[in-house]
Design a protein around this motif. Sequence first.
Motif, PDB file in Angstrom:
ATOM      1  N   LEU A 194       3.006   5.259  -2.594  1.00  0.00           N
ATOM      2  CA  LEU A 194       2.231   6.365  -2.004  1.00  0.00           C
ATOM      3  C   LEU A 194       3.148   7.569  -1.799  1.00  0.00           C
ATOM      4  O   LEU A 194       4.173   7.470  -1.131  1.00  0.00           O
ATOM      5  CB  LEU A 194       1.664   5.891  -0.659  1.00  0.00           C
ATOM      6  CG  LEU A 194       0.481   6.635  -0.067  1.00  0.00           C
ATOM      7  CD1 LEU A 194      -0.774   6.407  -0.897  1.00  0.00           C
ATOM      8  CD2 LEU A 194       0.214   6.147   1.356  1.00  0.00           C
ATOM      9  N   HIS A 251       0.827  -1.214   0.000  1.00  0.00           N
ATOM     10  CA  HIS A 251       0.000   0.000   0.000  1.00  0.00           C
ATOM     11  C   HIS A 251       0.865   1.270   0.000  1.00  0.00           C
ATOM     12  O   HIS A 251       0.569   2.237  -0.692  1.00  0.00           O
ATOM     13  CB  HIS A 251      -0.918  -0.017   1.224  1.00  0.00           C
ATOM     14  CG  HIS A 251      -1.785   1.194   1.331  1.00  0.00           C
ATOM     15  ND1 HIS A 251      -2.807   1.444   0.444  1.00  0.00           N
ATOM     16  CD2 HIS A 251      -1.759   2.248   2.189  1.00  0.00           C
ATOM     17  CE1 HIS A 251      -3.393   2.584   0.772  1.00  0.00           C
ATOM     18  NE2 HIS A 251      -2.777   3.095   1.818  1.00  0.00           N
ATOM     19  N   GLU A 257      -0.206  12.091  -1.068  1.00  0.00           N
ATOM     20  CA  GLU A 257      -1.279  11.074  -1.065  1.00  0.00           C
ATOM     21  C   GLU A 257      -1.487  10.517   0.339  1.00  0.00           C
ATOM     22  O   GLU A 257      -2.616  10.249   0.754  1.00  0.00           O
ATOM     23  CB  GLU A 257      -0.930   9.945  -2.040  1.00  0.00           C
ATOM     24  CG  GLU A 257      -1.160  10.337  -3.486  1.00  0.00           C
ATOM     25  CD  GLU A 257      -0.496   9.406  -4.483  1.00  0.00           C
ATOM     26  OE1 GLU A 257      -0.850   9.481  -5.654  1.00  0.00           O
ATOM     27  OE2 GLU A 257       0.386   8.616  -4.080  1.00  0.00           O
ATOM     28  N   TRP A 258      -0.358  10.353   1.059  1.00  0.00           N
ATOM     29  CA  TRP A 258      -0.483   9.899   2.444  1.00  0.00           C
ATOM     30  C   TRP A 258      -1.292  10.906   3.264  1.00  0.00           C
ATOM     31  O   TRP A 258      -2.178  10.538   4.028  1.00  0.00           O
ATOM     32  CB  TRP A 258       0.905   9.734   3.072  1.00  0.00           C
ATOM     33  CG  TRP A 258       0.798   9.549   4.553  1.00  0.00           C
ATOM     34  CD1 TRP A 258       0.569   8.386   5.223  1.00  0.00           C
ATOM     35  CD2 TRP A 258       0.834  10.583   5.545  1.00  0.00           C
ATOM     36  NE1 TRP A 258       0.460   8.636   6.572  1.00  0.00           N
ATOM     37  CE2 TRP A 258       0.621   9.970   6.796  1.00  0.00           C
ATOM     38  CE3 TRP A 258       1.027  11.964   5.497  1.00  0.00           C
ATOM     39  CZ2 TRP A 258       0.596  10.698   7.984  1.00  0.00           C
ATOM     40  CZ3 TRP A 258       0.991  12.686   6.676  1.00  0.00           C
ATOM     41  CH2 TRP A 258       0.789  12.044   7.908  1.00  0.00           C
ATOM     42  N   CYS A 291      -3.557  13.062   2.206  1.00  0.00           N
ATOM     43  CA  CYS A 291      -4.981  13.003   1.827  1.00  0.00           C
ATOM     44  C   CYS A 291      -5.679  11.814   2.492  1.00  0.00           C
ATOM     45  O   CYS A 291      -6.809  11.922   2.965  1.00  0.00           O
ATOM     46  CB  CYS A 291      -5.126  12.905   0.313  1.00  0.00           C
ATOM     47  SG  CYS A 291      -4.583  14.385  -0.535  1.00  0.00           S
ATOM     48  N   GLU A 292      -4.973  10.703   2.514  1.00  0.00           N
ATOM     49  CA  GLU A 292      -5.549   9.481   3.087  1.00  0.00           C
ATOM     50  C   GLU A 292      -5.668   9.589   4.610  1.00  0.00           C
ATOM     51  O   GLU A 292      -6.686   9.231   5.192  1.00  0.00           O
ATOM     52  CB  GLU A 292      -4.640   8.317   2.706  1.00  0.00           C
ATOM     53  CG  GLU A 292      -5.308   6.979   2.780  1.00  0.00           C
ATOM     54  CD  GLU A 292      -4.338   5.888   2.376  1.00  0.00           C
ATOM     55  OE1 GLU A 292      -4.206   5.643   1.183  1.00  0.00           O
ATOM     56  OE2 GLU A 292      -3.704   5.305   3.275  1.00  0.00           O
ATOM     57  N   GLU A 293      -4.605  10.087   5.225  1.00  0.00           N
ATOM     58  CA  GLU A 293      -4.548  10.155   6.686  1.00  0.00           C
ATOM     59  C   GLU A 293      -5.594  11.123   7.257  1.00  0.00           C
ATOM     60  O   GLU A 293      -6.162  10.872   8.309  1.00  0.00           O
ATOM     61  CB  GLU A 293      -3.136  10.584   7.113  1.00  0.00           C
ATOM     62  CG  GLU A 293      -2.896  10.674   8.607  1.00  0.00           C
ATOM     63  CD  GLU A 293      -2.846   9.318   9.294  1.00  0.00           C
ATOM     64  OE1 GLU A 293      -2.685   8.303   8.591  1.00  0.00           O
ATOM     65  OE2 GLU A 293      -2.990   9.291  10.534  1.00  0.00           O
ATOM     66  N   ASP A 305      -8.405  12.191   5.665  1.00  0.00           N
ATOM     67  CA  ASP A 305      -9.702  12.027   4.985  1.00  0.00           C
ATOM     68  C   ASP A 305     -10.049  13.217   4.079  1.00  0.00           C
ATOM     69  O   ASP A 305     -11.126  13.811   4.192  1.00  0.00           O
ATOM     70  CB  ASP A 305     -10.833  11.823   6.028  1.00  0.00           C
ATOM     71  CG  ASP A 305     -10.516  10.699   6.980  1.00  0.00           C
ATOM     72  OD1 ASP A 305     -10.046   9.652   6.512  1.00  0.00           O
ATOM     73  OD2 ASP A 305     -10.722  10.872   8.211  1.00  0.00           O
TER      74      ASP A 305
END
Lengths: 120, 151
Positions: free
Chosen positions: B37, B33, B41-42, B44-46, B48
């Motif tokens: 990354l 995953h 991007e991390w 944005c993911e972390e 939300d």
Amino acid sequence: MKKETFDQHLEEATEQLRTNGGADDLGGFERGVWAEIALHDERWTTRVVQFFREGIPTLPMPAVAGSVAIAVAAGVLTGLFQAKAYGESVSESMEAQYVSSIHPVLRSESEDHRHDSSSD
Amino acid sequence: MRSFFSTFILCAIVGLLAFGGVYFWKKSQIDHHHEHLSAFEWFCEEFDVGPEERQKIEALHLAYFPECEDHCIHYADTKKTLAEIIEDPGLDQHPEHAKAAEQLAQLKKEADKEFIDFIYSVAGEMDPKSSERYLQRMKGWLEKTTEIVVE
């Protein structure tokens, strides 16, 4: 020689030795007993091996199956816990990478002072 | 019926196999995953970040990067100069020493200010809950940068 027979002979021999006195004039029977005693190894390593061979209790199959199931569950849970900790450490390193892309002081610590075109 | 000893060995082997299987399976998923990354991007993911917010925040990042780079290069140069002055025993009490140290401290202050302004501008585009979490996490790094400077 069976253990019961050996114990019986040992007791008899001990009794005879008490009544006879000196060990030099032992008869054939007493010599036989002492030979058995000499063969009986009392070293702790031998006793430990003997304990595992003869002295430890046995478990019925349902108890064995239950123990194995508990071991599997413990292994799975520990694996999940350790994997979670690993995921957190990876996430922390990604956070450090992100912050070093937006803080000049942290950025200067790395050799590359330039951002790439894909938002780092 | 099995002896206690053989049961113990069996449980230990099975437990270790279960641990190894689950741990390495999950680890490979995590590695896979994170492999491609990027830091953004991390982020944005972390935190939300949704697609709409993402566009605005990405634009903020891209606009900020040139300023950040200039500051970074300036800071790195000043730090190198100061290190050279410190290494030279002849410049121990020299005015250049104090000047470079003052300049570095000033640049650190400016870098912190830029960083704070930037994270607040980013947080302004996020939903309240995520922005609070983001600011809290990022402010924690201000102390770490101070530790790095002291080192």
